[in-house]
Design a protein around this motif. Structure first.
Motif, PDB file in Angstrom:
ATOM      1  N   SER A 179       0.840  -1.192   0.000  1.00  0.00           N
ATOM      2  CA  SER A 179       0.000   0.000   0.000  1.00  0.00           C
ATOM      3  C   SER A 179       0.877   1.244   0.000  1.00  0.00           C
ATOM      4  N   ALA A 220       0.708   3.757   1.887  1.00  0.00           N
ATOM      5  CA  ALA A 220       1.087   4.121   3.257  1.00  0.00           C
ATOM      6  C   ALA A 220       2.328   3.365   3.703  1.00  0.00           C
ATOM      7  N   THR A 273       0.431  -3.270  15.229  1.00  0.00           N
ATOM      8  CA  THR A 273       0.811  -2.784  13.891  1.00  0.00           C
ATOM      9  C   THR A 273       2.230  -3.186  13.502  1.00  0.00           C
ATOM     10  N   PRO A 291       0.637   2.875   9.974  1.00  0.00           N
ATOM     11  CA  PRO A 291      -0.817   2.944   9.784  1.00  0.00           C
ATOM     12  C   PRO A 291      -1.502   1.702  10.327  1.00  0.00           C
ATOM     13  N   ARG A 324      -6.572  -1.329   8.912  1.00  0.00           N
ATOM     14  CA  ARG A 324      -7.777  -0.901   8.178  1.00  0.00           C
ATOM     15  C   ARG A 324      -7.484   0.211   7.173  1.00  0.00           C
ATOM     16  N   ASP A 325      -6.346   0.913   7.348  1.00  0.00           N
ATOM     17  CA  ASP A 325      -5.985   1.988   6.423  1.00  0.00           C
ATOM     18  C   ASP A 325      -4.954   1.549   5.372  1.00  0.00           C
ATOM     19  N   ARG A 326      -4.586   0.279   5.399  1.00  0.00           N
ATOM     20  CA  ARG A 326      -3.576  -0.228   4.448  1.00  0.00           C
ATOM     21  C   ARG A 326      -4.280  -0.932   3.293  1.00  0.00           C
ATOM     22  N   LEU A 327      -4.831  -0.155   2.374  1.00  0.00           N
ATOM     23  CA  LEU A 327      -5.633  -0.701   1.285  1.00  0.00           C
ATOM     24  C   LEU A 327      -4.825  -1.698   0.448  1.00  0.00           C
ATOM     25  N   ASN A 379      -5.262  -5.162  14.599  1.00  0.00           N
ATOM     26  CA  ASN A 379      -4.311  -4.945  13.505  1.00  0.00           C
ATOM     27  C   ASN A 379      -3.643  -6.231  13.014  1.00  0.00           C
ATOM     28  N   LYS A 385     -15.608  11.186   8.618  1.00  0.00           N
ATOM     29  CA  LYS A 385     -14.664  10.990   9.721  1.00  0.00           C
ATOM     30  C   LYS A 385     -15.387  10.704  11.029  1.00  0.00           C
ATOM     31  N   LYS A 398     -17.139   7.326  10.929  1.00  0.00           N
ATOM     32  CA  LYS A 398     -16.152   6.251  11.066  1.00  0.00           C
ATOM     33  C   LYS A 398     -15.753   6.062  12.520  1.00  0.00           C
TER      34      LYS A 398
END
Length: 468
Positions: free
Chosen positions: A148, A150, A176, A313, A316-319, A357, A418, A421
Motif C-alpha cells: 500500500s 502508506a 501494527t 498505519p 484498516r488503512d492499508r488498502l 491490527n 470521519k 467512522k
C-alpha cells in the motif's frame, strides 16, 4: 573443516620454503609465489585467508602488492616481512593497512603467532559478515509485508532512518508491528552486528525497571546479592528498544534523559559513571504530544527520543495489504497444506475492521490453519466475530447467528465520514471486546491472546468502554 590458506610471496626461494614449512606444521595450507605479480594473480583466483609478503622485491614492492591485493579483497590481512626493518617503514606499512610487520630475523613462534592472530581476525570478519546476512534475512525490510502507498512511505523512511545514528520514535496502534520495524531499523544500520536489546517499559514497576535499565551494585537493595549490569550496558554499541515508552514513570524519565544526554550511566547503589554508546528506538501506541501537554511525559525526553518519527498505519488503512498479509501468514502456518482462501473468506476478512491490527490477523490465520479440514480456508474456519464484520451475519449450518452492531449507528447516517467512522469504530470495538470476554468466560488473558494484543492494552480498552 577446510584448512586455512596462507599466501607467501618473496623473491627468495629459501625464505618462501622456510615460512611454508613452519606454517604447515600448524595445519595450514600454504600457497607460494616468487614473483609479486604471480602472487597478485593467486589473490584473485585462490582468495587466501592471509597474505605474507616481503617488503623489498623487484618489479613490485610489498606495499604496492598490499594496496593491489586489498583492492581485490578489502578484508585480507597482510603481514609484511623485511630485512630492512625501521620504525619509518613499519609506520608506513601500518598506514597502508598492513595487519602486522615482521623483521626477517623473526623466530618460529613470532611467525606462527602473528599468522594465527591474522587468521583469527579473518574469522571474526567472516562471522560478522555472516551474522549481518542472517540479520538481514531474519529482520530485513523484505520481512515487512505491504504494498500500500502508506507502507511504501514507511519503508522508505525506515531505509533512511536506519543509515543514521538518530534516535527514532515509532508510533502506531497495538499490533501494527512496531517491534518488527525496530528490529528492521537495527538490522539495516551500522550497528547490526551489535546487540539489539528490547525493554518492555509497561511490564515492570519503577524500582525494578530502574535496576533493569541501569544495573545495580551488590548490596544496593535487599536481594541484590551480586553486581548486575543493566540493559543499557548490554546494548552498548548497539540498539536499545524502549517499548511502550509512554508508560515510563516520570522519575525514571528524568534519569533516562540524563543518560541519553550525557551518554553515561550510574548503576543503582554505585558511585562511578560508565560511558555507554547506544542508539535508542522507542515505541508507543499513545499520543506522546498529548501526554506532554498533560504533564505525563517530559518534553525534553520527548524531543530527545523523537528525532525521527515513524508512524505505522493501522491495518484498516492499508488498502490492498490485507490479502497479501493473509497469504503470508497462511504460508507460514499452513506449511503448504492449503491452496489458499476461498473468495468469500477473503471478503469476510477484508470487511472486518481489525482493531488488533496485523497481530490479530496473524492470530486468526494461525487459528484457521489449525482448525481447517480441507485444502483451503473457508468461512467455517473463521470465528464468529470476524464473520459479523459490523453487520448482522446470517447463521451458517452448525453456527448460531451473530448480531452485528449496525443498528445503533443508523441514526448517524448523515454524519461526516470521519465522525461516522469514529462512531462505527467505537461501537464495534466495544461490542467486539464484550463478545470476546463472554466467549472466554471473562478470562482476560485468554481474550487478549485471541485479540492479538497484550494484556495491559486489553485492560485499558475494557476500562475505556466500561466493560465489567
Amino acid at each position: 573443516m577446510t584448512a586455512r590458506r596462507v599466501l607467501i610471496v618473496d623473491d627468495e626461494a629459501d625464505m618462501v620454503e622456510n615460512c611454508a614449512r613452519i606454517l604447515r606444521r600448524s595445519g595450514l595450507k600454504c600457497l607460494t609465489a616468487l614473483d609479486p605479480k604471480e602472487g597478485l594473480a593467486l589473490v584473485e583466483t585462490e582468495r587466501p585467508d592471509v597474505l605474507l609478503t616481503d617488503l623489498k622485491m623487484p618489479g613490485m614492492d610489498g606495499l604496492e602488492l598490499l594496496r593491489r591485493a586489498r583492492e581485490v579483497d578489502p578484508a585480507l590481512p597482510v603481514i609484511l616481512i623485511t630485512a630492512f626493518a625501521t620504525i619509518e617503514s613499519a609506520v608506513a606499512a601500518i598506514k597502508e593497512g598492513a595487519f602486522d610487520y615482521l623483521p626477517k630475523t623473526f623466530s618460529v613462534d613470532q611467525l606462527s603467532l602473528t599468522v594465527e592472530r591474522a587468521l583469527r581476525q579473518r574469522q571474526l570478519q567472516e562471522e560478522n559478515r555472516n551474522l549481518r546476512e542472517q540479520l538481514q534475512e531474519a529482520f530485513g525490510l523484505e520481512n515487512l509485508v505491504g504494498r500500500s502507498a502508506a507502507m511504501v512511505q514507511v519503508f522508505e523512511l525506515i531505509k533512511k532512518a536506519a543509515r543514521s545514528e538518530a534516535n527514532i520514535l515509532i508510533l502506531g496502534e497495538s499490533g501494527t508491528g512496531k517491534e518488527l520495524v525496530a528490529r528492521a531499523v537495527h538490522a539495516n544500520s551500522p550497528r547490526a552486528t551489535h546487540p539489539f536489546v528490547p525493554v518492555d517499559c509497561a511490564s515492570l514497576p519503577e524500582n525494578l525497571l530502574e535496576s533493569e535499565l541501569f544495573g545495580h551494585e551488590k548490596g544496593a537493595f535487599t536481594g541484590a546479592i551480586r553486581t548486575k549490569p543493566g540493559l543499557m550496558e548490554t546494548a552498548d554499541s548497539g540498539t536499545l528498544f524502549l517499548d511502550e515508552i509512554a508508560e515510563l514513570p516520570l522519575g525514571l524519565q528524568v534519569k533516562l534523559l540524563r543518560a541519553l544526554q550525557e551518554r553515561e550511566i550510574r548503576r543503582v547503589g554505585g558511585t562511578s559513571v560508565m560511558d555507554v554508546d547506544v542508539r535508542v528506538v522507542s515505541a508507543t501506541n499513545r499520543d506522546l504530544r498529548e501526554s506532554v501537554a498533560k504533564g505525563q511525559f517530559r518534553e525534553e525526553l520527548y524531543y530527545r527520543v523523537n528525532v525521527i518519527e515513524i508512524r505505522l498505519p493501522p491495518l484498516r488503512d492499508r488498502l490492498g495489504d490485507l490479502k497479501l498479509l493473509a497469504h503470508t501468514f497462511l504460508k507460514k502456518y499452513g506449511r503448504e497444506r492449503f491452496t489458499g482462501f476461498e473468495p468469500d473468506t477473503l471478503a469476510a476478512l477484508e470487511a472486518y475492521p481489525w482493531p488488533g491490527n496485523v497481530r490479530e490477523l496473524q492470530n486468526i490465520v494461525e487459528r484457521a490453519c489449525a482448525l481447517a479440514d480441507g485444502d483451503g480456508i473457508t468461512l467455517r474456519d473463521l470465528p464468529d466475530h470476524i464473520l459479523s464484520g459490523g453487520r448482522r451475519q446470517e447463521a451458517l449450518p452448525g453456527r448460531s447467528a451473530v448480531v452485528g452492531v449496525a443498528e445503533p449507528l443508523t441514526s448517524g447516517a448523515d454524519l461526516p465520514l470521519k465522525e461516522a467512522k469514529e462512531r462505527w469504530m467505537h461501537v464495534l470495538e466495544g461490542s467486539y471486546l464484550r463478545d470476546l470476554l463472554e466467549r472466554h468466560g471473562g478470562n482476560i488473558s485468554a481474550a487478549a491472546k485471541a485479540a492479538g494484543i497484550d494484556r495491559k492494552t486489553f485492560h485499558r480498552l475494557i476500562s475505556k468502554y466500561q466493560i465489567k
